[in-house]
Design a protein around this motif. Sequence first.
Motif: not given
Length: 319
Positions: A114-118
């Motif tokens: 659900d995440l990615a690098l900002k």
Amino acid sequence: MATMKTVQIYTPGDVNVLTYEDIERPESQKGEVLVRVRAAGINPVDYVSRAHGLILSTGTSVLPYVVGWDISGEVVGLGEGVTQFAVGDKVYGMPRFPHEAKAYSEYITSPVADLALKPRSLSHAEAAGIPLAALTAWQSLFEVAHLQAGQTILITGGAGGVGHYAIQLAKWKGARVITTTSTRNVDFVRSLGADVAIDYTRESLTETVKDVDVVLDTIGEDVLRGSFKVVKRGGIVVSLPGHKGVKAVGEELAPQYGVTFVLAFVHTSGKQLTQMAELADAGQFRTHLDATFLLKDAGQAHTLSEGGHVRGKLALTVE
């Protein structure tokens, strides 16, 4: 027991039910990371779920309920088996949607998918504005409408959260973009790349526009009715499910005008967030923040959001 500040509700209601208090800090489980939240994005679904409660697909209500989904922050803990991220990585995302994510908190846990690098070029507050609204725009344009270069799209409400991202993504794809907005936002939507900005206080949509390939409706019933009159036969109208009455209007008018009507339901996607972070770092995609608030002032942010005239996005900073 380690604790953290959070904003939660014990009963649905107005902004006065938002409670700023300490609760137990979570720990990451297998396949999850623990994120120190630096900013949380504000979306209409936040105040809707505050007012009516978070109702799961099973029909059960979640109470007490910690509000929010969009976050940006740093990874501070890794669950078993996690190799996708490292402690210290700056990440953003929309964890667990539509289930409880607890974004209005100092710490949250999230499945890694659900995440990615900002985006490196954006602040935490700007990045936190992206996930739900920009994923809605991305999926509406590319998964549902299959927007192609050279097509013409009408985006209603181009200065709003979803709208201001949709304009940028449609232009990146190579489409011609028409949008509706108020007088004060005409220059703003043009700065995002809109080819035609229709001031709805002075111009009639149905008299100004015709034969578009795609409509992305972010407004709802009255504007949606007019949208069917400007899309060409065989075209597609995509609307967002949060607006009352849109399903009935769409199902009534689509056969009459010979177009496809689809309600777009957003889903979380770390892969798509990665693509948008790359666009942001290439200077092709940005967040406009209308205002930021401290976590403890979430009620003020909800009041502004519910007013319906936010330009771009709002965010909470979590210090």
